[in-house]
Design an enzyme around this catalytic site. Structure first.
Site, short mmCIF file in Angstrom:
data_model
loop_
_atom_site.label_atom_id
_atom_site.label_comp_id
_atom_site.label_asym_id
_atom_site.label_seq_id
_atom_site.Cartn_x
_atom_site.Cartn_y
_atom_site.Cartn_z
N GLY A 1 -23.08 83.73 1.82
CA GLY A 1 -23.18 84.60 3.00
C GLY A 1 -24.48 84.42 3.77
O GLY A 1 -24.81 85.22 4.64
N GLU B 1 -21.36 78.74 -7.52
CA GLU B 1 -21.78 79.41 -6.30
C GLU B 1 -23.25 79.77 -6.38
O GLU B 1 -23.61 80.82 -6.93
CB GLU B 1 -20.97 80.69 -6.10
CG GLU B 1 -19.49 80.47 -5.98
CD GLU B 1 -18.82 81.60 -5.19
OE1 GLU B 1 -18.26 81.31 -4.13
OE2 GLU B 1 -18.92 82.76 -5.62
N SER C 1 -21.24 79.58 1.76
CA SER C 1 -21.31 79.15 3.16
C SER C 1 -20.52 77.86 3.44
O SER C 1 -20.98 77.01 4.21
CB SER C 1 -22.77 79.01 3.61
OG SER C 1 -23.44 80.26 3.51
#
Ligand code: PGA
Length: 254
Positions: free
Chosen positions: A176, A170, A216
């Site tokens: 986000g 990630e 995302s």
């Protein structure tokens, strides 16, 4: 899409959803994904909703995950939750070392490795998160950072435990933010991480271990990301909070 490893797509609800909202969401998700067999589907509600969500998904194709746990088994650790307590709710997976915990709770690789061991001892499957900051990427340090995190967070795991571990790549700059890593950037990082697992454990384990991409992920980018050879699923934040967007990701990944 036929993949070497079965995809695992998990929704990380973070600090969202009351118990009532969680029941509504998971009831809907269960109905909408009832026919999916090709993907391991996991939902990770907040601790307070684990009990009720667990009842809704009993005998379904949805598995339960927690977002964190203590490295300790019991005792004077105010505010902490132990692996054994998660097991009471039939939790199967636990996210460890999410970048938000690394950042806000200052979790170190060493702590994450202790949590991973404690999870395995309780037969919970950890989903261990790693990922570089934007500054790391811009200064060309992505691989160095990933190597430190992977080595540190997996320290002490046996080969058998590693086989039951999922990794999540990630990139922090994609979480986000609406800014997703390109499919090529994700593939490059995943291949690097898989190579490291091969060095630290062995090639068979490296071939078997599943590496999720997170940051995302949405219905519109899932297919391209999941079609990369070393991307074996997704860890989904924002888009897992609504049935439609979570289901789209899963349906577009098959
Ligand atoms: P996001 O979060 O999908 O909202 O970017 C991903 C995550 O933090 O696991």
């Amino acid at each position: 899409m036929q993949k070497e490893r079965k995809l695992i797509i998990a929704g990380n609800w973070k600090m969202n959803k009351t118990v009532a909202e969680a029941i509504d969401l998971v009831t809907d998700v269960k109905l909408s994904l009832a026919s999916v067999k090709e993907v391991d589907i996991v939902v990770c509600p907040p601790y307070t909703a684990l009990g009720e969500v667990s009842k809704v998904i009993l005998h379904s194709n949805i598995r339960l995950g927690a977002q964190n746990m203590s490295e300790q088994n019991s005792g004077a650790y105010t505010g902490e939750i132990a692996a054994g307590m998660l097991k009471e709710f039939s939790v199967r997976y636990v996210i460890l070392g999410h970048s938000e915990r690394r950042q806000y709770q200052k979790e170190s690789d060493e702590l994450i490795s202790k949590k991973a061991l404690a999870a395995h001892l309780a037969s919970l499957k950890p989903i261990i998160c790693v990922g570089e900051l934007l500054a790391d990427r811009e200064s060309g340090n992505t691989e160095k950072v990933l190597e430190t995190q992977v080595r540190g967070s997996l320290a002490g795991l046996s080969k058998e435990q590693m086989e039951e571990t999922t990794l999540a790549y990630e990139p922090v700059w994609a979480i986000g933010t609406g800014r997703t890593a390109s499919a090529a950037q994700a593939q490059e990082a995943h291949a690097f991480i898989r190579g490291l697992v091969g060095k630290l454990f062995d090639e068979t384990i490296a071939r078997r271990v599943r590496i999720q991409y997170g940051g995302s992920v949405k219905g519109s980018n899932a297919r391209e990301l999941m079609s990369q050879p070393d991307v074996d699923g997704a860890l989904v934040g924002g888009a897992s909070l609504e049935t439609r967007s979570f289901a789209d990701i899963i349906k577009n990944s098959i």
